[in-house]
Write an enzyme that holds these catalytic residues in place. Structure first.
Site, PDB file in Angstrom:
ATOM      1  CB  THR A  84      49.711  -7.497   5.332  1.00 30.59           C
ATOM      2  OG1 THR A  84      50.530  -7.237   4.196  1.00 30.59           O
ATOM      3  CG2 THR A  84      48.508  -8.302   4.908  1.00 30.59           C
ATOM      4  CE  LYS A  85      42.039  -5.270  10.546  1.00 35.52           C
ATOM      5  NZ  LYS A  85      42.163  -6.487  11.289  1.00 35.52           N
ATOM      6  CG  LEU A  86      48.731 -10.657   9.219  1.00 32.90           C
ATOM      7  CD1 LEU A  86      49.813 -10.996  10.199  1.00 32.90           C
ATOM      8  CD2 LEU A  86      48.868 -11.481   7.951  1.00 32.90           C
ATOM      9  NE  ARG A  90      47.125  -7.934  18.656  1.00 40.04           N
ATOM     10  CZ  ARG A  90      46.814  -6.639  18.745  1.00 40.04           C
ATOM     11  NH1 ARG A  90      45.660  -6.182  18.306  1.00 40.04           N
ATOM     12  NH2 ARG A  90      47.663  -5.795  19.297  1.00 40.04           N
ATOM     13  CD  GLU A 143      45.532 -11.196  13.858  1.00 33.94           C
ATOM     14  OE1 GLU A 143      44.312 -11.305  13.673  1.00 33.94           O
ATOM     15  OE2 GLU A 143      46.016 -10.285  14.553  1.00 33.94           O
ATOM     16  CE  LYS A 157      38.513 -13.792  12.394  1.00 35.67           C
ATOM     17  NZ  LYS A 157      38.765 -12.914  13.531  1.00 35.67           N
ATOM     18  CG  PHE A 179      51.773  -7.193  14.745  1.00 37.63           C
ATOM     19  CD1 PHE A 179      51.477  -6.535  15.928  1.00 37.63           C
ATOM     20  CD2 PHE A 179      50.834  -8.051  14.197  1.00 37.63           C
ATOM     21  CE1 PHE A 179      50.269  -6.734  16.561  1.00 37.63           C
ATOM     22  CE2 PHE A 179      49.613  -8.257  14.834  1.00 37.63           C
ATOM     23  CZ  PHE A 179      49.333  -7.575  16.022  1.00 37.63           C
ATOM     24  CE  LYS A 244      50.530  -2.009  13.696  1.00 46.24           C
ATOM     25  NZ  LYS A 244      51.201  -3.223  14.174  1.00 46.24           N
TER      26      LYS A 244
END
Length: 579
Positions: A84-86, A90, A143, A157, A179, A244
């Protein structure tokens, strides 16, 4: 490099390269020659081994925007991870015993907020005891998110809070979602493949719900699995997904070396578009000087039946998504209608909050633009009490009259429909026209060859170095003896530009090194600006967009001619450069 410009005919990259293969990269990150010489004096020790050190901030590895249709190819047709892209902040955590330090992606320190010891901060006291007993020191990459213990969810956010300022009395709590791991007990892991780093990461700490999470991954190898994951992220109102490569090593400050990101707004047809009215403007700086670079947009208050709207509420300020040429033409279209915005005497038809434009335009003289954005978020800067996150102009709605823009009621519908997120549709890969084409069995034909120099070259491997031509489209007809067409095309790609083989509606300009028949035909059509290749070379050389002067122009389109008439008659320069 110290004197800046020595006219040696040798670039600083060349000099640094000889010193150490990674020296240009480090110098570009920190511009500190002293550090470069001290850290990279041994050519056999690579930058990633040097730059990742305990309690020293480094720029994290980043992901490149992926095209969902080529994901399998980009991952080398091998298995890959999906995460999942949080949508948080960062942060890298450096820990040595009881001492903790936190750094943002731009190397700002946030230890004060999150806690330098187990006794202080919004996070450290809650995670100090979760590290496994053998872990003395470590560096974690992840994150920083806000967790809502009542709903047991992570908050995005875009909502109205700042993770760096979360206090104890907030209903939200700080939660670190990890991660990657780059160091454990003084052993550097940057050179290890991601697969091994992920295995190591699972032995570093025990996750605690709402305080420190291990970002889970799923193994995949097909594009359809990526599509399913993206659709699930859309349903969960998440920002997107990461893909990835398990064999990738960690490269600080590099983008897309095995890490890809996919968001719904990158995929055509998944985002809802909004038709907004331009009501204000801001003058540009630098290369956008002398024209409008940003616009203030608004939605209409619903009028009485049979009447046109007369009051507009501001919603967002927008300044990206269009090329310089479109911006220039839009500026020309509205130029005669701009009026200075006086805070003491604002126009009755345009209701602003804190955000005020430099100039405004009466709604009836304005145009509607189609805008795409990631989501609608609360904001007291605009009259609507909300604004758009990552808005960009898709196109000017020539087909709509000024009064047909979006209304407040429609905006409210969008806000409630999907808690503000504007991606609510699913991606169905069968909708892809390219996919359908590919299924047709191809009969072997007699090959009528295209001459090599007419073929479009594959620029997908060209690395982007700057974004001065970000999303600007060029058509390069031919090059010069010293700089062939293929070299000029690569130059454009390195600067973030787009290369097409035939000029179209979106082409910023046509570049030519010599005047041949094709150039003459284009001049006759009078549609495009045709510019000498020397201009492009000058831009690439100076790493900056050089404004056009008459000497650069082989031929000007009518709108540019109009612009030049204003610019150059005062100096007595000729309108067309002598050939």
């Amino acid at each position: 490099m110290i004197l800046k410009d020595m006219k040696l005919g040798v670039s600083k990259e060349t000099v640094l390269q000889v010193f150490h293969p990674d020296a240009p990269d480090l110098y570009n990150v920190n511009t500190d020659l002293n550090k470069v010489c001290q850290q990279l004096h041994d050519p056999s020790v690579s930058l990633s081994e040097v730059s990742i050190e305990l309690f020293s901030a480094f720029k994290p590895m980043l992901a490149a925007v992926a095209n969902i249709h080529t994901v399998e190819k980009q991952m080398g047709n091998s298995p890959f991870y999906i995460q999942t892209k949080l949508d948080g902040e960062r942060i890298q955590l450096h820990k040595d015993g009881d001492v903790y330090k936190y750094f943002s992606r731009n190397a700002f320190e946030y230890t004060q907020q999150f806690g330098g010891s187990p006794l202080q901060g919004s996070l450290t006291p809650y995670i100090h005891n979760v590290f496994n007993s053998h872990v003395v020191n470590c560096i974690l990459d992840g994150e920083m998110m806000a967790y809502n213990p009542t709903t047991e969810t992570l908050t995005q956010k875009g909502s109205k809070f700042d993770i760096k300022r979360l206090m104890d009395d907030s209903e939200l709590q700080t939660c670190f979602c990890v991660f990657d791991v780059l160091l454990v007990n003084d052993q550097k892991l940057g050179k290890e493949p991601l697969k091994k780093r992920y295995e190591t990461l699972q032995t570093v700490f025990t996750p605690v719900k709402g305080r420190i999470h291990l970002v889970s991954k799923t193994d995949a190898r097909r594009m359809q699995e990526v599509v399913n994951a993206l659709n699930e992220a859309i349903d969960n109102r998440e920002e997107g997904i990461m893909v990835k490569d398990p064999s990738s090593i960690y490269k600080p400050d590099k983008r897309g070396e095995g890490w890809l990101k996919i968001k719904p707004e990158y995929v055509d047809g998944l985002m809802d578009e909004l038709d907004l009215l331009i009501v204000g403007g801001y003058w540009g700086k630098g290369r956008r000087g002398g024209m409008m670079s940003h616009f203030l947009c608004a939605v209409a208050e619903a009028p009485k039946p049979g009447e046109k709207p007369s009051v507009f509420h501001t919603l967002c300020r927008i300044g990206s998504g269009y090329t310089m040429k479109e911006l220039y033409e839009l500026g020309l279209k509205l130029a005669k209608h701009w009026k200075v915005f006086r805070k003491s005497d604002p126009p009755a038809s345009i209701l602003c909050a804190a955000e005020k434009p430099e100039v405004y335009i009466e709604p009836c003289n304005s145009v509607i633009i189609q805008v795409k954005a990631a989501e609608i978020v609360g904001s007291d800067m605009y009259k609507t009490d909300c604004t758009l996150r990552f808005p960009r102009i898709e196109k000017i709605r020539e087909d709509k009259e000024w009064h047909e823009c979006m209304t407040l009621a429609e905006l409210d519908q969008f806000r409630s429909k999907a808690s503000g997120k504007l991606a609510s549709r699913h991606l169905h890969i069968d909708d892809d026209p390219q996919k359908k084409k590919r299924r047709v069995p191809v009969k072997p034909k007699k090959v009528v060859g295209t001459l090599e120099h007419f073929k479009a070259q594959d620029l997908s491997g060209v690395k982007k170095e700057t974004d001065m031509f970000e999303d600007v489209e060029f058509c390069i007809l031919n090059g010069t003896e010293d700089h062939p067409k293929s070299e000029l095309e690569k130059g454009v790609a390195r600067c973030g530009g787009i290369v097409v083989q035939n000029p179209g509606r979106d082409t910023y300009c046509v570049i030519a090194g010599v005047e041949n028949m094709r150039v003459k035909n284009l001049i006759l059509s009078d549609q495009h600006d045709v510019v000498w290749a020397a201009w492009l070379l000058e831009c690439i050389d100076q790493k900056d967009v050089v404004p056009w002067q008459p000497r650069h122009m082989i031929h000007m389109s009518p709108s540019t001619r109009e612009h030049f008439a204003k610019e150059y008659d005062a100096y007595g320069d000729s309108y067309f450069s002598g050939h």
